[in-house]
Design an enzyme around this catalytic site. Structure first.
Site, mmCIF file in Angstrom:
data_model
loop_
_atom_site.group_PDB
_atom_site.id
_atom_site.type_symbol
_atom_site.label_atom_id
_atom_site.label_comp_id
_atom_site.label_asym_id
_atom_site.label_seq_id
_atom_site.Cartn_x
_atom_site.Cartn_y
_atom_site.Cartn_z
ATOM 1 N N GLY A 167 0.432 8.187 1.836
ATOM 2 C CA GLY A 167 1.016 9.105 2.801
ATOM 3 C C GLY A 167 1.997 10.067 2.172
ATOM 4 O O GLY A 167 1.976 10.294 0.957
ATOM 5 N N LYS A 190 0.872 -1.180 0.000
ATOM 6 C CA LYS A 190 0.000 0.000 0.000
ATOM 7 C C LYS A 190 0.906 1.224 0.000
ATOM 8 O O LYS A 190 1.638 1.479 0.958
ATOM 9 C CB LYS A 190 -0.888 0.014 1.256
ATOM 10 C CG LYS A 190 -1.500 1.371 1.584
ATOM 11 C CD LYS A 190 -2.498 1.884 0.578
ATOM 12 C CE LYS A 190 -2.702 3.402 0.711
ATOM 13 N NZ LYS A 190 -2.879 3.929 2.048
ATOM 14 N N LYS A 219 -5.860 0.249 8.605
ATOM 15 C CA LYS A 219 -4.691 -0.580 8.288
ATOM 16 C C LYS A 219 -4.664 -1.823 9.174
ATOM 17 O O LYS A 219 -4.509 -2.954 8.703
ATOM 18 C CB LYS A 219 -3.401 0.216 8.484
ATOM 19 C CG LYS A 219 -3.181 1.293 7.424
ATOM 20 C CD LYS A 219 -1.969 2.145 7.749
ATOM 21 C CE LYS A 219 -1.807 3.277 6.727
ATOM 22 N NZ LYS A 219 -2.959 4.221 6.685
ATOM 23 N N ASP A 224 -6.539 1.474 2.064
ATOM 24 C CA ASP A 224 -6.010 0.487 3.010
ATOM 25 C C ASP A 224 -6.847 -0.799 2.968
ATOM 26 O O ASP A 224 -6.323 -1.910 3.034
ATOM 27 C CB ASP A 224 -6.038 1.045 4.443
ATOM 28 C CG ASP A 224 -5.047 2.179 4.632
ATOM 29 O OD1 ASP A 224 -4.057 2.233 3.869
ATOM 30 O OD2 ASP A 224 -5.277 3.018 5.526
ATOM 31 N N GLY A 271 -5.559 10.846 -0.927
ATOM 32 C CA GLY A 271 -6.414 11.817 -0.255
ATOM 33 C C GLY A 271 -5.994 13.263 -0.391
ATOM 34 O O GLY A 271 -6.812 14.131 -0.742
#
Lengths: 285, 285, 285, 285, 285, 285
Positions: free
Chosen positions: D32, D29, D242, D186, D65
């Site tokens: 961030g 994944k 997560k 996630d 995001g």
């Protein structure tokens, strides 16, 4: 009587021939008197199944002239021939197909299966196996539905061989409109052998092979010699399409053509498993 | 008259049915009067080729009772029936095979090929497709070579379907000795559908479907209702093996069985491409 | 209103076209006003899914000029064009990719899937599908990230087609450093068709086809005629890359190129399922 | 500075890890802060390509995001969140898809390709990769087009992996009507890992791993311990999906789940090629 | 002397056996005096090649005790045996491997190839074919590198058989550290036959078979009878591992075990191609 | 000491080399002093397994001169050499085969397997891998069973590589009668590399590479330079067959030939994973 030990030594003698022809295609034209002899046919089927099980790929092509004539007579229809071709009108064609694809083909299939093989019968109509058109010998003569081969669907034959089946082919052709044709089985056998680049093309006949003028068997013929014999009129009748198709097949890539006596039990095996061979062989040179 | 734009809109209406049956096996029993009508047969063949080209996998099973009787009469052999079974001696079996595997099978194959499909005709003898044994209804009655199905070689059918061919099957069986058998084609169709877990099994008949006592068509039957009708003697004659085999097929995994009027052009397409369908459908529950 | 029987007869009329194009690749350039019309797009997707289910292999290539301009305006960035090419700086390229690969591509994919197909959206970046380099029209003019196609990863497309997917391609290119490029979708469609030797390349446009000077539709063009029209300046604007790419595609092995009116429902089906066809077709000679 | 001889000895130290994970699926994944750092991302892509070339099968799942919020702000649309879910109306969904499938996905694909890998970007719409339905947290709250995963098309992923591609997946879902959904990345990563029974599921985050109450990293968690931490409210915010998805994945057959600091270069390699590993690992027991 | 016709009839008598064992695996333990007789070995190799060419799948396992002892004597190293096991230190193991894998294995391979087969020699080390561990008969006795079989890599054998090779296996084992072990070849043959569910396991020995107390050959043994003979101490010496391994093999799925006189030419063929067979056969019940 | 982070960065430095040689065949001639050093050999095996696991296809060819001489001395047989060829009578050939195929080959196989690879040892006899005939240098000199390579069975090698095995080849040849031959291992390595069009052919030797007259290493040679050095007599002894075979291999399609110091640990990896390389490389031009 041989004991078991002597027997296995004879089996071992076949090894070089088994190795030589392993994976090779052998086209066998089954016809003539052998077809009428049930016991003899059984032996031929057993020979074919043996070839299959020791690793060769036999294909059977058959005709059936006598039985066609027989049923026509029963139904009161006269048989007419011109230069070896049966004049084939609609009604005759129906009878030809019934005898070839319905009776003889299935008899051969069942006979091979009964010996432990797995045969699949095919008419030239199946998957357009034998594409044909009307045979025109000359303008003034109409043979009816007698066909001339245009192409063979070798993809079908190769896939059946690959899956382990023994194809048994009736000498019927088809055109793009679905019209059937009666074709000489010797010619079909030659063309099938040629298109598949068979190792051997074997004609089972009622004679010992091709004869010279003194009625002696000619055991070996080159293409040129065969052509000369044809030109000089020494090859006639039912032998003519065999030799002609055999020559075409050789020129198209077949290794050897054999014309042998099918009325003699195991003539196929004799041809394949012995050095001497039998009958007449025709080779490229 | 429709313009092109209206026509393609109608073609589009078929999309949901094409999607629904894509890749599915459809077994069609071709028989009855439709077989005698050349024009109608041509339409049936076209329907079958359409099914193939839009992604379905049609299989044809055919019988041929009338033509058998016809040839027997011509040859001066009387036809005898017991409870719907033709008493089949050696001579009769030869005629059955000639008509089924030699004449009708090849006519269907050629007809489908002429429409652009690629059909392969199979008798139950080919590759031992239909293994059979002698049918014994009761001890005191000998039907001769009438067969009862023991197994179907589905490996052969699956491989032919996978390679894009349309199998056309004659209702002949074979035992391990190579002996042939005459089998009811309705039963063969049912067994083939069952063993392949077909999506649909369609019987083309001469009537509108299964009738109730007032001669009204029953459009929908559950297995239980069908069994009850059989038990109560409301299903008789040629309809009996269809309904019985249909019920067996459903219990063996077939999705739907249809008994429809084959004398009406494109009845197969009507059944597959419209919501209403036609004739009688039998379903599991 | 037609009854069901009349309907299935019309479906049958499609059979020759289904047979003719079975297994063939059809590249469809989806663009112009049709993209803005949700209902019309739905019909196009249904047409494409029909082609797939009746055995053809459609590939969709799309552009998206108007929506790019629209989002740029919303974000306060002016659109600049030089000879039909959008001057593409880094910021513009981001917007181009978002609209093409993120919005339109996924809308097409979802639209096709909703009709029962299985589409996979691809940007030219995916698996380096469209390898490109900077397009240089002339030394003094910098178009920014506008790309010229160097190669197409046909292995990927062939494997997706083989597994039954409908590829939907955004006209984005990539170089060996991973830099993206904005490419004319008409050119991408032509190149994809050419590299796959497609049967047909269909451009959906907002007009009836290529027009002559009197605004009449030219229904048929040879390569030579098309080249002459280009040379004489009769083909201009958005029609130019279509005709030019179409000619290249034909010379590279594509059978036929069609420029048709996409604003008319089912124009694709009309082109494929009727003899007359619509719009302009370009052929080799 | 090491000499070449010392370097190859260090490369050899990786052999046991290469052998251990050869042919294994590793789901990463990517999200961030690492996504915003171009240089760092380049290193991540290089790590992924290394995994591929030494025989593992990496799959990348990404969210996005911050960039979504950024573009929405530019377009003057406010971002609203409820319990971590972005309220997603039609306009927002368009932006989500454009950023995820159009911008970030293609950036990752191009980045991997530039390092010598061959990535294919997929939205959950492609080939219906991620089938979803509307997520309903409670009756009174409408999140809009936020989706809940119903199934994953693992056939597509397996075939792409088998052909040597690196799948890069955007967290978009699709329902049977083609409607798109915004899904937490996630959760998508966890579900993909679970359905493919991946060897490892690695979450790249902005923290060192799961923290205890004293802000110390927990290097090892069993499923039970993880569940207890969740129940006791010690795992919150972005860490919650997560850990929850990781626990689901482990219960579904994944071997190990890792939550590691993606802002630290080569954290993936550190996790895979060293005994100590980094961050938090969660295992079955 | 037989004429050709009589010969082919004898070849045909082999057909039922060829059919019966077509595609079946036959494991042959080659050992004892036959190994020392060059002419006899040649006959054995020819027998094996015949089996291969008529469709069976022979596998050869060999030992080589006498030649090992011979070389050890030449090198001045004494041979020590405990309960039939050769005490095998490092130096002895080297000699065992050299004789088995270097000399005898390659002699067999070359011998088979010279007859037209295609053999591949394998030690148990190759691809970890025979995983073994140290054999511990009892705590106080150290046999050195004598091995006990843990597993057989049947994937390798199956793939070689499938590609048409004849595997020839030396009775050497290997553990996970690469340490070699000397293993009894009778036991290896039994285990290979068992893991491949061979049709037949044939031990070539120097005697006529298993003897009863009166030195008469026991031609047929059930598993239970064999076990009783072992328990009662009637089977001893080199016959013990053969009968024990044979019983294990039968219990693991092998059809029949044969212990025959290898010093008699063509004993393998006699066993396979005749009804009577020779020597002792052990069957399940 | 490096920390983990520094280590993975060094591993990453190998990526370009891993990518460059992925899927490529690397033929390694293993010989000279390295063979006598158990620890060093272990490192070589580890290097080879690393190559395999990062995607290359290593093949090992080995000789074994010193151990052959050693065993001959032990058995009291003198070793005779003529122009670098060992005079090989029947007894000597037995010893050559036992040492090569029985001892060294299996030691290499076991060594590779112990490192986690899966090696299969092959003598040139196996599946007729190396077809040879008697080498005749001149009429008056009889070298005995010293062989000259006629052909390599690359089908076998390709199928083993494809299935993931590491072939280990002993330099033994075979003729059609099954007679074995002793062949120079350098020549075998060159021929194997040539027939498989290997990417690299690496000779592990006891020297730093090819030396010039001043005993300086020549790091780079073109084919022409190599030929000139041979002609001028500057390449002699054991280096001669390496350079000659290397030149042949390059002319037959091998990309690069390397002659490197095998007594230095990890010289193979240094050659493959660093820019500088070591020893002498020979290239086409």
């Amino acid at each position: 009587m041989l004991n078991n030990h002597e027997k296995v030594k004879i089996i071992l003698e076949a090894l070089p021939y088994i190795q030589k022809f392993s994976g090779k295609i052998i086209v066998i034209k089954y016809g003539g008197s052998v077809m009428e002899d049930e016991e003899l046919s059984k032996e031929v089927f057993r020979d074919i199944v043996l070839l299959k099980f020791v690793g060769m790929m036999p294909i059977v092509v058959h005709g059936g002239g006598k039985e066609i004539t027989h049923l026509m007579k029963k139904l009161g229809i006269p048989s007419k021939f011109v230069s070896g071709h049966r004049i084939t009108d609609k009604e005759t064609l129906d009878i030809v197909e019934m005898i070839l694809a319905g009776k003889i083909n299935k008899r051969v299939v069942a006979g091979i299966n009964a010996q432990g093989g797995l045969a699949i019968g095919l008419s030239g109509k199946d998957a357009n196996l034998i594409k044909a058109e009307k045979l025109v010998l000359n303008e003034s003569l109409d043979l009816g539905y007698v066909g001339d081969i245009k192409s063979i669907n070798i993809k079908l034959l190769e896939s059946l061989l690959y899956e382990g089946y023994i194809p048994v082919i009736s000498s019927i052709g088809i055109d793009e409109k679905g019209q059937g044709y009666n074709i000489n089985a010797d010619i079909v056998a030659g063309k099938v052998a040629q298109m598949l680049k068979a190792e051997k093309l074997i004609y089972l006949t009622d004679t010992e092979g091709v004869m010279d003028r003194d009625k002696g068997i000619i055991s070996h013929l080159s293409i040129n010699e065969a052509k000369r014999l044809i030109d000089e009129g020494d090859i006639v009748g039912g032998m003519l399409p065999k030799v002609t198709s055999g020559v075409d097949a050789l020129q198209g890539g077949v290794k050897k053509v054999h014309i042998i006596n099918g009325t003699f039990a195991h003539s196929i095996l004799l041809e394949i498993f012995t050095e001497e061979g039998i009958g007449t062989e025709i080779v490229k040179s």
